[in-house]
Design a protein around this motif. Structure first.
Motif, PDB file in Angstrom:
ATOM      1  N   ALA A 233     -93.093   6.141-103.847  1.00 53.73           N
ATOM      2  CA  ALA A 233     -93.144   4.947-104.693  1.00 53.73           C
ATOM      3  C   ALA A 233     -92.132   3.916-104.213  1.00 53.73           C
ATOM      4  O   ALA A 233     -92.423   2.707-104.159  1.00 53.73           O
ATOM      5  CB  ALA A 233     -92.874   5.327-106.147  1.00 53.73           C
ATOM      6  N   HIS A 234     -90.940   4.363-103.845  1.00 51.90           N
ATOM      7  CA  HIS A 234     -89.918   3.444-103.357  1.00 51.90           C
ATOM      8  C   HIS A 234     -90.297   2.847-102.014  1.00 51.90           C
ATOM      9  O   HIS A 234     -90.144   1.638-101.786  1.00 51.90           O
ATOM     10  CB  HIS A 234     -88.578   4.172-103.235  1.00 51.90           C
ATOM     11  N   VAL A 235     -90.768   3.655-101.096  1.00 48.30           N
ATOM     12  CA  VAL A 235     -91.057   3.183 -99.746  1.00 48.30           C
ATOM     13  C   VAL A 235     -92.160   2.130 -99.758  1.00 48.30           C
ATOM     14  O   VAL A 235     -92.087   1.124 -99.051  1.00 48.30           O
ATOM     15  CB  VAL A 235     -91.446   4.368 -98.831  1.00 48.30           C
ATOM     16  N   ASP A 236     -93.180   2.324-100.576  1.00 45.48           N
ATOM     17  CA  ASP A 236     -94.321   1.418-100.579  1.00 45.48           C
ATOM     18  C   ASP A 236     -94.187   0.263-101.574  1.00 45.48           C
ATOM     19  O   ASP A 236     -95.005  -0.660-101.554  1.00 45.48           O
ATOM     20  CB  ASP A 236     -95.606   2.197-100.884  1.00 45.48           C
ATOM     21  N   ALA A 237     -93.201   0.300-102.451  1.00 48.35           N
ATOM     22  CA  ALA A 237     -93.006  -0.781-103.419  1.00 48.35           C
ATOM     23  C   ALA A 237     -92.340  -1.979-102.745  1.00 48.35           C
ATOM     24  O   ALA A 237     -91.587  -1.821-101.779  1.00 48.35           O
ATOM     25  CB  ALA A 237     -92.149  -0.304-104.580  1.00 48.35           C
ATOM     26  N   GLY A 287     -80.586  16.034-103.072  1.00 53.02           N
ATOM     27  CA  GLY A 287     -80.807  14.615-102.816  1.00 53.02           C
ATOM     28  C   GLY A 287     -80.005  14.114-101.631  1.00 53.02           C
ATOM     29  O   GLY A 287     -80.514  13.364-100.794  1.00 53.02           O
ATOM     30  N   SER A 288     -78.755  14.518-101.528  1.00 60.84           N
ATOM     31  CA  SER A 288     -77.915  14.052-100.427  1.00 60.84           C
ATOM     32  C   SER A 288     -78.329  14.674 -99.096  1.00 60.84           C
ATOM     33  O   SER A 288     -78.375  13.995 -98.067  1.00 60.84           O
ATOM     34  CB  SER A 288     -76.441  14.351-100.725  1.00 60.84           C
ATOM     35  N   LEU A 289     -78.654  15.968 -99.094  1.00 60.06           N
ATOM     36  CA  LEU A 289     -79.051  16.628 -97.847  1.00 60.06           C
ATOM     37  C   LEU A 289     -80.365  16.071 -97.306  1.00 60.06           C
ATOM     38  O   LEU A 289     -80.495  15.815 -96.098  1.00 60.06           O
ATOM     39  CB  LEU A 289     -79.175  18.144 -98.069  1.00 60.06           C
ATOM     40  N   VAL A 290     -81.353  15.907 -98.175  1.00 58.93           N
ATOM     41  CA  VAL A 290     -82.637  15.379 -97.727  1.00 58.93           C
ATOM     42  C   VAL A 290     -82.497  13.920 -97.296  1.00 58.93           C
ATOM     43  O   VAL A 290     -83.107  13.494 -96.311  1.00 58.93           O
ATOM     44  CB  VAL A 290     -83.702  15.529 -98.825  1.00 58.93           C
ATOM     45  N   ALA A 291     -81.673  13.146 -97.991  1.00 59.00           N
ATOM     46  CA  ALA A 291     -81.441  11.760 -97.588  1.00 59.00           C
ATOM     47  C   ALA A 291     -80.839  11.695 -96.189  1.00 59.00           C
ATOM     48  O   ALA A 291     -81.206  10.824 -95.383  1.00 59.00           O
ATOM     49  CB  ALA A 291     -80.515  11.072 -98.593  1.00 59.00           C
ATOM     50  N   LEU A 292     -79.938  12.602 -95.885  1.00 54.60           N
ATOM     51  CA  LEU A 292     -79.297  12.631 -94.564  1.00 54.60           C
ATOM     52  C   LEU A 292     -80.321  12.835 -93.451  1.00 54.60           C
ATOM     53  O   LEU A 292     -80.139  12.339 -92.336  1.00 54.60           O
ATOM     54  CB  LEU A 292     -78.241  13.733 -94.529  1.00 54.60           C
ATOM     55  N   GLY A 293     -81.404  13.545 -93.757  1.00 54.23           N
ATOM     56  CA  GLY A 293     -82.410  13.832 -92.741  1.00 54.23           C
ATOM     57  C   GLY A 293     -83.470  12.760 -92.576  1.00 54.23           C
ATOM     58  O   GLY A 293     -84.374  12.913 -91.739  1.00 54.23           O
ATOM     59  N   GLN A 294     -83.395  11.663 -93.339  1.00 49.31           N
ATOM     60  CA  GLN A 294     -84.427  10.631 -93.282  1.00 49.31           C
ATOM     61  C   GLN A 294     -84.118   9.598 -92.197  1.00 49.31           C
ATOM     62  O   GLN A 294     -82.987   9.136 -92.072  1.00 49.31           O
ATOM     63  CB  GLN A 294     -84.558   9.918 -94.625  1.00 49.31           C
ATOM     64  N   SER A 295     -85.143   9.227 -91.430  1.00 44.26           N
ATOM     65  CA  SER A 295     -85.014   8.157 -90.445  1.00 44.26           C
ATOM     66  C   SER A 295     -85.552   6.833 -90.985  1.00 44.26           C
ATOM     67  O   SER A 295     -85.334   5.787 -90.376  1.00 44.26           O
ATOM     68  CB  SER A 295     -85.759   8.521 -89.160  1.00 44.26           C
ATOM     69  N   LEU A 297     -85.262   3.938 -93.510  1.00 45.63           N
ATOM     70  CA  LEU A 297     -84.149   3.355 -94.265  1.00 45.63           C
ATOM     71  C   LEU A 297     -84.378   3.428 -95.771  1.00 45.63           C
ATOM     72  O   LEU A 297     -83.498   3.864 -96.528  1.00 45.63           O
ATOM     73  CB  LEU A 297     -83.966   1.899 -93.832  1.00 45.63           C
ATOM     74  N   LYS A 298     -85.552   3.022 -96.201  1.00 42.53           N
ATOM     75  CA  LYS A 298     -85.814   2.952 -97.629  1.00 42.53           C
ATOM     76  C   LYS A 298     -85.953   4.340 -98.233  1.00 42.53           C
ATOM     77  O   LYS A 298     -85.539   4.588 -99.369  1.00 42.53           O
ATOM     78  CB  LYS A 298     -87.070   2.129 -97.900  1.00 42.53           C
ATOM     79  N   ARG A 299     -86.550   5.266 -97.491  1.00 39.99           N
ATOM     80  CA  ARG A 299     -86.660   6.629 -97.990  1.00 39.99           C
ATOM     81  C   ARG A 299     -85.276   7.271 -98.125  1.00 39.99           C
ATOM     82  O   ARG A 299     -85.032   8.043 -99.054  1.00 39.99           O
ATOM     83  CB  ARG A 299     -87.549   7.452 -97.055  1.00 39.99           C
ATOM     84  N   ARG A 300     -84.376   6.943 -97.208  1.00 42.44           N
ATOM     85  CA  ARG A 300     -83.009   7.479 -97.306  1.00 42.44           C
ATOM     86  C   ARG A 300     -82.331   6.973 -98.582  1.00 42.44           C
ATOM     87  O   ARG A 300     -81.704   7.758 -99.311  1.00 42.44           O
ATOM     88  CB  ARG A 300     -82.195   7.077 -96.075  1.00 42.44           C
ATOM     89  N   LEU A 435     -76.161   5.455 -91.563  1.00 39.28           N
ATOM     90  CA  LEU A 435     -77.066   4.318 -91.754  1.00 39.28           C
ATOM     91  C   LEU A 435     -76.436   3.029 -91.225  1.00 39.28           C
ATOM     92  O   LEU A 435     -77.096   2.255 -90.506  1.00 39.28           O
ATOM     93  CB  LEU A 435     -77.399   4.191 -93.242  1.00 39.28           C
ATOM     94  N   ILE A 436     -75.176   2.796 -91.568  1.00 43.35           N
ATOM     95  CA  ILE A 436     -74.489   1.584 -91.114  1.00 43.35           C
ATOM     96  C   ILE A 436     -74.396   1.566 -89.594  1.00 43.35           C
ATOM     97  O   ILE A 436     -74.643   0.534 -88.950  1.00 43.35           O
ATOM     98  CB  ILE A 436     -73.087   1.503 -91.752  1.00 43.35           C
TER      99      ILE A 436
END
Length: 494
Positions: A233-237, A287-295, A297-300, A435-436
């Motif tokens: 929902a976040h990625v496509d919004a 949430g933090s571990l899965v976010a770390l694995g995202q390439s 930007l918005k999904r992270r 990310l930065i």
């Protein structure tokens, strides 16, 4: 004032709906004025709120169906006032922030205003049925914002969002009906239900009502494993809609936990407090571990919302516990949970607006396509770095104030949970620093050589949000004074 705050955006939406003659500029101006009027009404309510007064203030009430105890009832305590004012500010930011409405500006801003009004209805309501109606109607506004102005596979993302969260709303409705039927005198007045505590000592029946409510609110928050609707929902919004989804709609889950099960089913919540705290820990770490694995930007950023809402739920669970000798720690945890809602709304709302600006310029969220933007877009870089550091809990910014209070309260009640949850902060720091590094430093790709920095409107909106984030971090007393007394009164009888 609360009625003005609630109906100003709805009136603005109606003005946009009844006529098709509005230009894109005029539609945006009407939306901005309506939303700003709502914000100003809440600011006035804040300035005239007495922390030493009764729990609920600025109450407006009009009977609807007296025989069933239904009425239009609005009012605020410090917790509701803080969250609703933050929400109104974020709606103003989302409306003013530049966005390509694809030739449908009137419809886009009408849906944003509609969502603004019903969202405030959730936070300002003192009627249980009104709370549920507004809670449900927010799904409609967000469904159309994602489905009509999203990208990628917006219809699929909107459908999944609506289906998941509507199922949660039905579970919440079952809990509300169960609570209503337990009353000797039927009423939906939250103040009466909080005072009576009708299901205290009711055993299995009270547990079922509690679990139904918590299921619906956990989906909205969302807690793992009920979170799978959120990333897509976040990625496509569109960027502004993502800011509202993370900054406002997710807060309805945690705010609902405070207003309904914690306030109305305190004894029952205490029996489940440790289990809820463990679920919050899972959300923090997962949430933090899965976010770390995202390439992406918005999904992270989306997965960090699961992590941060875990902090709020942890604070609420600690407040619900009845472990003796920790009254001050429980109050501190509830205060921290509320400040986390406010801080997360401002911080993650800013991050999603920034991601929207990146999409508008490049049409891509893949972090490997970026790099070196610090040289091309210094304003964008500075504001992103500030929001990222606030999200990872850097002292002097809003996120630190919230997390410090949540962890201090948790250490006193569930020390082992606090120790484990600290790893979530470490992982969050790693994912934002990464990310930065990947987006703003290193070599500048050829396709980004003409990348424009923020325009004046983007910089102004993000700058205002940044100033509020800094103000809460440096001088939080204006917010803490509002919240602490209400938290103490809410927990005072337990």
């Amino acid at each position: 004032m609360l009625t003005v705050a609630l109906f100003a955006p709805l009136l603005g939406a109606l003005v946009l709906i009844v006529s098709s003659r509005w230009s894109a500029f005029q539609a945006r101006a009407i939306a901005a004025i309506s939303s700003a009027a709502s914000l100003m009404a809440l600011v006035v309510a804040w300035m005239t709120f007495d922390p030493a007064g009764p729990l609920f203030q600025h109450v407006d009430e009009v009977q609807w169906v007296p025989s069933l105890g239904m009425a239009y009832r609005v009012g605020v305590d410090g917790i509701a006032l803080a969250v609703s004012t933050m929400s109104a500010l974020l709606f103003v930011a989302a409306i003013v922030y530049p966005f390509d409405t694809r030739g449908e500006a009137r419809q886009y801003y009408a849906w944003l205003l509609f969502l603004h009004g019903v969202s405030l209805g959730v936070f300002l309501s003192l009627d249980l049925l009104m709370f549920y109606v507004c809670f449900d109607l927010t799904l409609v506004g967000m469904y159309f914002l994602i489905g009509r102005w999203g990208h990628g596979k917006p219809q699929l993302a909107a459908f999944k969002f609506f289906l998941y969260t509507f199922a949660g709303s039905l579970a919440l409705l079952l809990g509300i009906i169960g609570l209503y039927l337990s009353l000797d005198t039927p009423t939906f007045d939250m103040r009466v239900i909080i005072e009576q505590q009708p299901l205290a000592g009711s055993g299995t029946y009270a547990s079922l009502v509690f679990l139904a409510m918590m299921l619906g609110l956990a989906i909205k928050t969302p807690l793992v494993p009920l979170h799978t609707w959120l990333p897509q929902a976040h990625v496509d919004a569109p960027g502004p809609a993502s800011a509202i989804l993370a900054g406002v709609l997710l807060k309805m889950g945690t705010y609902g936990m405070i207003r309904l099960p914690l306030a109305m089913l305190g004894e029952t919540f205490s029996r489940f407090a440790l289990a809820v705290a463990v679920l919050a820990l899972v959300a923090i770490l997962y949430g933090s571990l899965v976010a770390l694995g995202q390439s992406n930007l918005k999904r992270r950023i989306a997965y960090t919302s699961i992590n941060h809402m875990g902090y709020s739920v942890l604070g609420i669970a600690v407040a619900a516990s009845l472990i003796g000798g920790h009254e001050e720690a429980r109050r501190l945890a509830l205060t921290g949970a509320t400040v986390e809602m406010v801080a997360h709304g401002l911080i993650t709302g800013s991050l999603f607006l920034i991601s929207g600006s990146l999409w508008q310029r490049t049409g891509d969220y893949a972090m490997e396509r970026y790099g070196g933007l610090a040289r091309r877009a210094p304003q964008l870089t500075a504001l992103t770095v500030l929001a990222a550091f606030a999200s990872l809990g850097m002292p002097g910014l809003a996120g630190f104030v919230a997390e410090f209070q949540v962890f201090t309260g948790t250490f006193a009640v569930y020390p082992w949970l606090a120790v484990l949850a600290m790893f979530g902060i470490l992982i969050t720091a790693a994912l934002f620093l990464d990310l930065i590094r990947r987006v703003f430093f290193g070599s500048l790709p050829t396709q980004l050589e003409d990348f424009p920095d923020l325009n004046r409107t983007e910089a102004a909106v993000l700058g205002v949000l940044a100033l509020v984030i800094i103000a809460i971090g440096v001088a939080p007393y204006f917010l803490l004074d509002l919240i602490e007394t209400s938290a103490g009164l809410l927990l005072g009888g337990r």
